[in-house]
Design a protein around this motif. Structure first.
Motif, PDB file in Angstrom:
ATOM      1  N   ARG A 169      -1.045   7.061   2.072  1.00  0.00           N
ATOM      2  CA  ARG A 169      -2.121   6.147   1.691  1.00  0.00           C
ATOM      3  C   ARG A 169      -3.458   6.762   2.078  1.00  0.00           C
ATOM      4  NH1 ARG A 169      -4.140   2.612   5.704  1.00  0.00           N
ATOM      5  NH2 ARG A 169      -3.104   2.796   7.728  1.00  0.00           N
ATOM      6  N   PHE A 170      -4.531   6.228   1.486  1.00  0.00           N
ATOM      7  CA  PHE A 170      -5.858   6.793   1.663  1.00  0.00           C
ATOM      8  C   PHE A 170      -6.831   5.703   2.075  1.00  0.00           C
ATOM      9  CE2 PHE A 170      -3.571   9.486  -1.223  1.00  0.00           C
ATOM     10  CZ  PHE A 170      -3.953  10.773  -0.892  1.00  0.00           C
ATOM     11  N   GLU A 197       0.818  -1.210   0.000  1.00  0.00           N
ATOM     12  CA  GLU A 197       0.000   0.000   0.000  1.00  0.00           C
ATOM     13  C   GLU A 197       0.856   1.266   0.000  1.00  0.00           C
ATOM     14  OE1 GLU A 197      -3.300   0.328  -0.161  1.00  0.00           O
ATOM     15  OE2 GLU A 197      -3.517  -1.834  -0.386  1.00  0.00           O
ATOM     16  N   GLY A 198       0.301   2.315  -0.602  1.00  0.00           N
ATOM     17  CA  GLY A 198       0.948   3.624  -0.528  1.00  0.00           C
ATOM     18  C   GLY A 198       1.166   4.262  -1.888  1.00  0.00           C
ATOM     19  N   PHE A 199       1.411   5.568  -1.854  1.00  0.00           N
ATOM     20  CA  PHE A 199       1.696   6.364  -3.041  1.00  0.00           C
ATOM     21  C   PHE A 199       2.897   7.248  -2.759  1.00  0.00           C
ATOM     22  CE2 PHE A 199      -2.768   5.363  -3.341  1.00  0.00           C
ATOM     23  CZ  PHE A 199      -3.008   5.177  -4.687  1.00  0.00           C
ATOM     24  N   PHE A 200       3.698   7.508  -3.803  1.00  0.00           N
ATOM     25  CA  PHE A 200       4.732   8.524  -3.701  1.00  0.00           C
ATOM     26  C   PHE A 200       4.059   9.902  -3.704  1.00  0.00           C
ATOM     27  CE2 PHE A 200       6.964   5.013  -5.929  1.00  0.00           C
ATOM     28  CZ  PHE A 200       7.941   4.763  -4.985  1.00  0.00           C
ATOM     29  N   LEU A 215      -2.807   9.646   4.824  1.00  0.00           N
ATOM     30  CA  LEU A 215      -2.052   9.209   5.996  1.00  0.00           C
ATOM     31  C   LEU A 215      -0.611   9.029   5.555  1.00  0.00           C
ATOM     32  CD1 LEU A 215      -4.564   6.483   7.261  1.00  0.00           C
ATOM     33  CD2 LEU A 215      -4.426   8.875   7.983  1.00  0.00           C
ATOM     34  N   GLN A 216       0.320   9.689   6.226  1.00  0.00           N
ATOM     35  CA  GLN A 216       1.719   9.691   5.806  1.00  0.00           C
ATOM     36  C   GLN A 216       2.591   8.954   6.813  1.00  0.00           C
ATOM     37  OE1 GLN A 216       2.608  13.853   5.443  1.00  0.00           O
ATOM     38  NE2 GLN A 216       1.453  14.098   3.547  1.00  0.00           N
ATOM     39  N   GLY A 218       0.538  -0.823   7.793  1.00  0.00           N
ATOM     40  CA  GLY A 218      -0.398  -0.420   6.749  1.00  0.00           C
ATOM     41  C   GLY A 218       0.254   0.127   5.497  1.00  0.00           C
ATOM     42  N   PHE A 219       1.578   0.259   5.496  1.00  0.00           N
ATOM     43  CA  PHE A 219       2.303   0.798   4.345  1.00  0.00           C
ATOM     44  C   PHE A 219       3.182  -0.287   3.726  1.00  0.00           C
ATOM     45  CE2 PHE A 219       1.122   4.531   6.648  1.00  0.00           C
ATOM     46  CZ  PHE A 219       0.972   5.535   5.702  1.00  0.00           C
TER      47      PHE A 219
END
Length: 262
Positions: A177-178, A100-103, A202-203, A210-211
């Motif tokens: 992430r969202f 999970e996650g985005f740059f 959420l950073q 969760g990441f």
């Protein structure tokens, strides 16, 4: 005749479906691309005999009714945010998210965009940037006298400099992430924007609860499956053809009716 309008809604819906499929296929080799799919809903119904209505003074109830539908509509085109295939690139600054996650990317207007495309480069100042030159947040600058750069699975960037034996920590690549990542707005250029539907980001560092984690010298490819898209395309084409056949049949029936009135 109601059938003409009903079939036309089906043709319009399948036309949009084909457009989505064509966009998915066009982006099969786009890094970080997430495929879209169409979701349909039936339109309003006209009740000629309402189910449950009383049919006699004795209180008998109609067990089934007569409802005529008015067609279909496309209610949403959500993105499927599943993991794409991770492939090696042998480029030092390429990063892939496994999980999970985005740059996070800083845009020129001051807003923050989000991407799964980790095809990163260095700008003239040594900052880590996207292919369009947007700074990857938080900004990480690589010194000019660097010998090698290592980015760990938890996002820590270490560089070995000339004249030094111990690596120097330059910073940490963070992820966002969202709660509803399908609610992100696609901006183009492999970027997404936060919306009220997606919720606030959420950073945290990669590897946190969760990441996902990072892979250096890898890039996440599109999650488009060619076989699935081709089968969906065939099904959409057949549905369009059947709706067009209904239009032709309804037209023939109207023509026959008008001929009887002459």
């Amino acid at each position: 005749m109601r059938a003409l309008y009903t079939a036309s809604t089906g043709m319009a819906a399948q036309e949009l479906n084909v457009e989505l499929i064509s966009n998915n296929i066009a982006n099969m080799r786009t890094a970080g691309f997430k495929r879209q799919r169409a979701e349909f809903q039936d339109l309003l119904y006209q009740s000629l005999r309402r189910v449950g209505s009383t049919t006699s003074d004795a209180g008998t109830v109609l067990p089934t009714g007569v409802d005529i539908g008015s067609g279909v509509k496309v209610v949403a085109t959500p993105r499927v945010m599943s993991q794409g295939t991770v492939t090696p690139t042998e480029k030092t600054y390429d990063l892939a998210i496994r999980g999970e996650g985005f740059f996070q990317v800083d845009l020129p207007d001051g807003t923050t965009a989000y991407t799964r495309d980790g095809s990163f480069e260095l700008d003239p100042n040594g900052q880590l940037v996207t292919a369009d030159g947007y700074t990857v947040s938080p900004g990480i600058t690589i010194p000019p006298n660097v010998l090698s750069v290592t980015i760990s699975q938890v996002g820590e960037v270490q560089a070995t400099l000339q004249g030094q034996t111990a690596p120097q920590v330059l910073g940490t690549v963070q992820l966002a992430r969202f709660i509803n990542k399908s609610g992100l707005e696609a901006k183009g250029d492999n970027l997404f924007l936060e919306t009220e539907a997606s919720g606030t980001p959420l950073q945290d560092n990669p590897g946190a609860e969760g990441f996902g984690t990072l892979l250096q010298a890898y890039v996440e490819q599109s999650n488009v499956n060619a076989v699935t898209e081709i089968s969906d395309l065939i099904a959409a084409q057949r549905a369009y053809e059947m709706n067009s056949k209904v239009v032709s049949s309804a037209d023939q029936m109207l023509q026959n009716t008008s001929s009887m009135l002459r």
